[in-house]
Design an enzyme around this catalytic site. Structure first.
Site, PDB file in Angstrom:
ATOM      1  CG  HIS A 248      53.994  47.712  24.934  1.00 35.05           C
ATOM      2  ND1 HIS A 248      52.983  47.365  25.445  1.00 35.05           N
ATOM      3  CD2 HIS A 248      54.724  46.939  24.582  1.00 35.05           C
ATOM      4  CE1 HIS A 248      53.211  46.143  25.696  1.00 35.05           C
ATOM      5  NE2 HIS A 248      54.437  45.709  24.798  1.00 35.05           N
TER       6      HIS A 248
ATOM      7  CG  HIS B 277      61.504  51.027  18.099  1.00 31.93           C
ATOM      8  ND1 HIS B 277      59.853  50.800  18.192  1.00 31.93           N
ATOM      9  CD2 HIS B 277      61.781  49.766  18.397  1.00 31.93           C
ATOM     10  CE1 HIS B 277      59.813  49.622  18.761  1.00 31.93           C
ATOM     11  NE2 HIS B 277      60.550  48.848  18.796  1.00 31.93           N
TER      12      HIS B 277
ATOM     13  CB  CYS C   9      58.249  47.037  17.099  1.00 32.09           C
ATOM     14  SG  CYS C   9      58.621  46.047  18.502  1.00 32.09           S
TER      15      CYS C   9
ATOM     16  CB  SER D 174      57.960  48.386  21.899  1.00 35.04           C
ATOM     17  OG  SER D 174      58.394  47.237  22.208  1.00 35.04           O
TER      18      SER D 174
ATOM     19  CB  CYS E  66      63.359  46.393  17.092  1.00 39.91           C
ATOM     20  SG  CYS E  66      62.655  45.928  18.781  1.00 39.91           S
TER      21      CYS E  66
END
Ligand code: CXF
Ligand code: ZN
Length: 378
Positions: free
Chosen positions: A47, A64, A42, A44, A172
């Site tokens: 990030h 995640h 993902c 994220s 997710c």
């Protein structure tokens, strides 16, 4: 006794993922040990690398969005048993805290620990580096390792006939996107919808819009190949950027614009919000699913138009849903042929190839890249 395995860690911002030996402790009360089979990549996690979303410290074990098989349970675990196939929810959902009891299962009070990295069960660390330093797992998970020990509130039992590489997507991206469309935007039949960003989340939102009966679906992404994919998944019009979308949506809707807009871009800036609201009709809703840099405070927004056009700007996390309901529900829709997850898994990687996978993501080559674990990774 700690078990030796591997994991993808970061030690500082803007460094590549480091694949190295880590140690994972046994499950204590309310914890579940899982042999991981697949993990989505993902945005994220990227990030974390850039620092847009910083964890409480370093080193961080990433990942995640995962699926695997339960190999051990600690005392007090009743929702899963050894041998169960499971998906990990990036947001824990205990069902018992006041917020869960109020029905907002995606806003579970355990979410306060999401970026802290200390275990829900006893506040200690379950993961350590080979030389004994505590490791912070992303969102209480850390799916970039072939084994994990996590709290039961993050673990959801699934139908064992679902392939792991597709099952992981509902931990997710897909659930977040689909719920952004069907729950947070509450798309009604016949509405016009614009979706900004066609990755794992955006393609989930697009499928939610199709299933909710949207009339026109405008998909916006700078990558031509992704726009072609969006058309295959049911978008009616595609645009490379927000300004061409604004002009195109105005033409198709005779100036009315999209009743619902959903923002799922990999990177979100406060200065973009006014453009997204300009694509949103009067009385419409702009759902912000993408996550900006956590320190960003400034938003460009015509406040008068927000009021006079009675628009709504709606944040959302995990698609506004309930992980323990939505994860098996979306997988049952996959099985019934109502949700296309197969074509969302663009490429599969070994754990060692994680940096290549993130390069592919940044270059727009994947809807979703997935790490598929084998014994060679363990
Ligand atoms: C993110 C949201 C911000 C915190 C980390 C997890 N969600 C999914 O990608
Ligand atoms: Zn995610």
């Amino acid at each position: 006794m700690r078990m030796k395995t591997k994991g993808a860690l970061i030690y500082d911002f803007n460094q590549p993922w480091s694949i190295e030996e880590i140690e994972i402790g046994d499950p204590v009360k309310d914890e579940v040990k899982i042999q991981m089979e697949a993990s989505g990549m993902c945005h994220s996690d990227h990030h974390l690398v850039t620092g847009d979303i910083p964890m409480a410290g370093f080193p961080v074990l990433g990942g995640h969005e995962g699926a695997g098989i339960v190999t051990e349970v600690g005392p007090g675990v009743e929702n899963v048993a050894v041998g169960d196939h499971v998906v990990l929810s990036f947001i824990p959902s205990c069902g018992e805290c006041p917020t869960c009891q109020s029905g907002q299962r995606n806003l579970c009070d355990l979410g306060a620990l999401l970026l802290a990295g200390t275990s829900v069960s006893d506040g200690t660390h379950r993961v350590h580096t080979a030389d004994g330093k505590p490791v912070i797992p992303m969102t209480l998970l850390g799916t970039f390792s072939p084994y994990m020990v996590v709290h039961k509130s993050s673990v959801v039992k699934i139908d064992p006939s679902i392939p792991f590489e597709v099952a992981c997507l509902v931990g997710c991206g897909v659930t977040t996107g689909y719920g952004s469309a069907t729950r947070s935007a509450d798309i009604r039949p016949g509405e016009d919808v614009a979706i900004f960003g066609i990755g794992g989340v955006g393609m989930g939102a697009l499928q939610g819009a199709v299933n909710a009966g949207a009339r026109h679906i405008f998909a916006i992404d700078p990558v031509e190949w992704k726009r072609d994919q969006a058309l295959k998944f049911g978008a009616t019009h595609v645009y490379p950027d927000v300004f061409s979308a604004m002009a195109g949506i105005a033409e198709v809707t005779a100036g009315g614009m999209a009743r619902k807009t959903i923002i799922t871009t990999g990177e979100l800036k406060g200065e973009d919000i006014d453009n997204y609201l300009n694509c949103t009709s009067k009385g419409g809703t702009c759902v912000v699913t993408a996550v900006a840099n956590m320190a960003e405070m400034d938003v460009k927004l015509n406040l008068a138009m927000l009021t006079l056009m009675q628009k709504r700007l709606q944040g959302t996390i995990f698609g506004g849903g309930n992980p323990h309901f939505d994860i098996p529900q979306l997988l049952s829709m996959y099985k019934a042929g109502k949700l296309n997850l197969d074509d969302m898994v663009t490429r599969q990687y070994k754990l060692e190839q994680i940096n290549d996978g993130y390069q592919d993501m940044l270059q727009g080559r994947n809807i979703r890249g997935v790490i598929r674990y084998t014994d060679a990774d363990r």
